[in-house]
Design a protein around this motif. Structure first.
Motif, PDB file in Angstrom:
ATOM      1  N   ALA A   1      -3.944  23.347 -10.944  1.00 21.52           N
ATOM      2  CA  ALA A   1      -2.647  23.779 -11.474  1.00 21.52           C
ATOM      3  C   ALA A   1      -2.742  23.936 -12.990  1.00 21.52           C
ATOM      4  O   ALA A   1      -3.485  23.219 -13.658  1.00 21.52           O
ATOM      5  CB  ALA A   1      -1.573  22.769 -11.108  1.00 21.52           C
ATOM      6  N   SER A   2      -1.982  24.877 -13.510  1.00 24.55           N
ATOM      7  CA  SER A   2      -1.954  25.077 -14.956  1.00 24.55           C
ATOM      8  C   SER A   2      -1.271  23.888 -15.621  1.00 24.55           C
ATOM      9  O   SER A   2      -0.342  23.291 -15.053  1.00 24.55           O
ATOM     10  CB  SER A   2      -1.198  26.365 -15.291  1.00 24.55           C
ATOM     11  OG  SER A   2      -1.824  27.485 -14.704  1.00 24.55           O
ATOM     12  N   PRO A   3      -1.707  23.516 -16.833  1.00 23.59           N
ATOM     13  CA  PRO A   3      -1.044  22.409 -17.528  1.00 23.59           C
ATOM     14  C   PRO A   3       0.388  22.794 -17.885  1.00 23.59           C
ATOM     15  O   PRO A   3       0.687  23.974 -18.103  1.00 23.59           O
ATOM     16  CB  PRO A   3      -1.902  22.229 -18.790  1.00 23.59           C
ATOM     17  CG  PRO A   3      -2.584  23.540 -18.981  1.00 23.59           C
ATOM     18  CD  PRO A   3      -2.821  24.094 -17.610  1.00 23.59           C
TER      19      PRO A   3
ATOM     20  N   VAL B   1       3.860  23.351 -19.949  1.00 22.51           N
ATOM     21  CA  VAL B   1       4.135  23.887 -21.280  1.00 22.51           C
ATOM     22  C   VAL B   1       5.535  23.455 -21.707  1.00 22.51           C
ATOM     23  O   VAL B   1       6.513  23.693 -20.981  1.00 22.51           O
ATOM     24  CB  VAL B   1       4.024  25.423 -21.308  1.00 22.51           C
ATOM     25  CG1 VAL B   1       4.371  25.973 -22.693  1.00 22.51           C
ATOM     26  CG2 VAL B   1       2.622  25.870 -20.895  1.00 22.51           C
TER      27      VAL B   1
ATOM     28  N   GLY C   1       5.702  31.115 -20.654  1.00 27.90           N
ATOM     29  CA  GLY C   1       5.203  30.232 -19.605  1.00 27.90           C
ATOM     30  C   GLY C   1       5.705  28.810 -19.720  1.00 27.90           C
ATOM     31  O   GLY C   1       5.018  27.868 -19.288  1.00 27.90           O
TER      32      GLY C   1
ATOM     33  N   GLY D   1       0.389  18.297 -21.391  1.00 28.66           N
ATOM     34  CA  GLY D   1       0.831  19.672 -21.571  1.00 28.66           C
ATOM     35  C   GLY D   1       0.679  20.184 -22.986  1.00 28.66           C
ATOM     36  O   GLY D   1       0.335  19.444 -23.913  1.00 28.66           O
TER      37      GLY D   1
ATOM     38  N   SER E   1       7.239  25.583 -18.762  1.00 26.98           N
ATOM     39  CA  SER E   1       7.476  24.976 -17.452  1.00 26.98           C
ATOM     40  C   SER E   1       8.425  23.787 -17.516  1.00 26.98           C
ATOM     41  O   SER E   1       9.041  23.425 -16.514  1.00 26.98           O
ATOM     42  CB  SER E   1       6.147  24.516 -16.843  1.00 26.98           C
ATOM     43  OG  SER E   1       5.512  23.550 -17.702  1.00 26.98           O
TER      44      SER E   1
END
Length: 293
Positions: free
Chosen positions: A3-5, A7, A219, A38, A221
């Motif tokens: 998974a993307s870190p 933000v 992006g 993040g 989150s």
């Protein structure tokens, strides 16, 4: 696939110097970003070209550096991205969800007072206490509205909330996260805001539209902000649904109040971080004072 870190972002407006409330928000963002592994972005929300000034932006950077906060290198200035907001506005207009309003604030106030006198009942207010727009321009013939705009008549562009909710659906919600990583869902009620302003004749966006578009393009989150913006999240969620944008997780931190019990605010000339620094307070002292020692 990993998974993307997450933000996070801190997004002040350069229309004055930062105060302790801003420091609390920035430090909360930084702590949660570090805790969740993040990235932390800095966004300069300067769509108000009249009140926002370069010296205030530099002051923001000075204050944040003094607090020891480090952000990702790319800083987004909203004033450099009006085309992004215009694109979002055009998408909403193509769905017949936007209409021009030529009523001034004074005219809205007069209309509301007249309706209260006629009905003997108070007119509905939004969560900020402002009277809901009574819809005086909603039924203007399109050719008349276009002619008035072409003539340069001052106006704003409003979201037709009833049509927006008919398209987006009424079962709208978002998730609130806590420091332990838990989440809970919150239902939203955008109708309580009425036909909100999305843009003005001289500025092709509003706070609500700009932050919604920015968070998606950057992006973001996890949105961490004060409880005074909790109700406004209703508007952002419906705009996200209409524009096909993701809905971040949200976290609302407490607000700081002065000795009179009112929240700290630039408009009330609350003591700034620069003034506290001049009095000899240290960044470490500020951190301890705000619970980040």
């Amino acid at each position: 696939m990993a998974a993307s870190p997450p933000v996070f972002r801190f997004a002040p407006s350069p229309n004055g110097r930062l105060h302790l409330g801003h420091a609390l928000s920035a430090l909360t963002n930084a702590r949660l970003a570090a805790q969740f592994g993040g990235a932390l972005l800095l966004r300069i929300e300067d769509i108000d070209l009249t009140r926002c000034r370069p010296e205030f932006e530099q002051g923001i950077r000075d204050d944040l550096a003094w607090l020891g906060l480090v952000f990702e290198p790319d800083v987004r200035r909203q004033s450099e991205h009006f085309s992004d907001y215009r694109a979002g506005l055009d998408r909403l207009a193509a769905l017949s969800l936007v209409y021009p309003c030529f009523s001034s604030r004074r005219e809205v106030q007069v209309a509301v007072l007249a309706r209260e006198a006629e009905t003997g009942r108070p007119w509905p207010r939004d969560p900020d206490g402002a009277p809901l727009y009574p819809g005086s321009c909603r039924t203007l013939p399109e050719d008349e509205a276009q002619a008035r705009m072409a003539a340069g008549e001052p106006h704003v562009l409003r979201l037709a909330m009833d049509r927006a909710l008919a398209r987006a659906g009424t079962q709208l919600c978002y998730s609130v996260f806590d420091a332990e990583g838990g989440t809970r869902q919150v239902a939203v009620d955008p109708a309580r805001w009425g036909d909100v302003v999305l843009a003005r004749k001289d500025v092709p966006t509003s706070y609500h539209l700009a932050v919604t578009v920015d968070d998606a393009l950057q992006g973001v989150s996890h949105v961490v902000r004060g409880r005074d913006l909790e109700a406004a999240t209703d508007i952002h969620v419906v705009l996200q649904r209409l524009l096909g944008l993701p809905t971040p997780l949200y976290h609302f931190h407490p607000l700081l109040a002065d000795e009179t019990g009112q929240k700290l605010a630039k408009s009330r000339l609350s003591e700034s971080l620069a003034e506290l620094r001049e009095k000899g307070l240290t960044a470490g002292g500020i951190r301890v004072r705000l619970g980040f020692g």
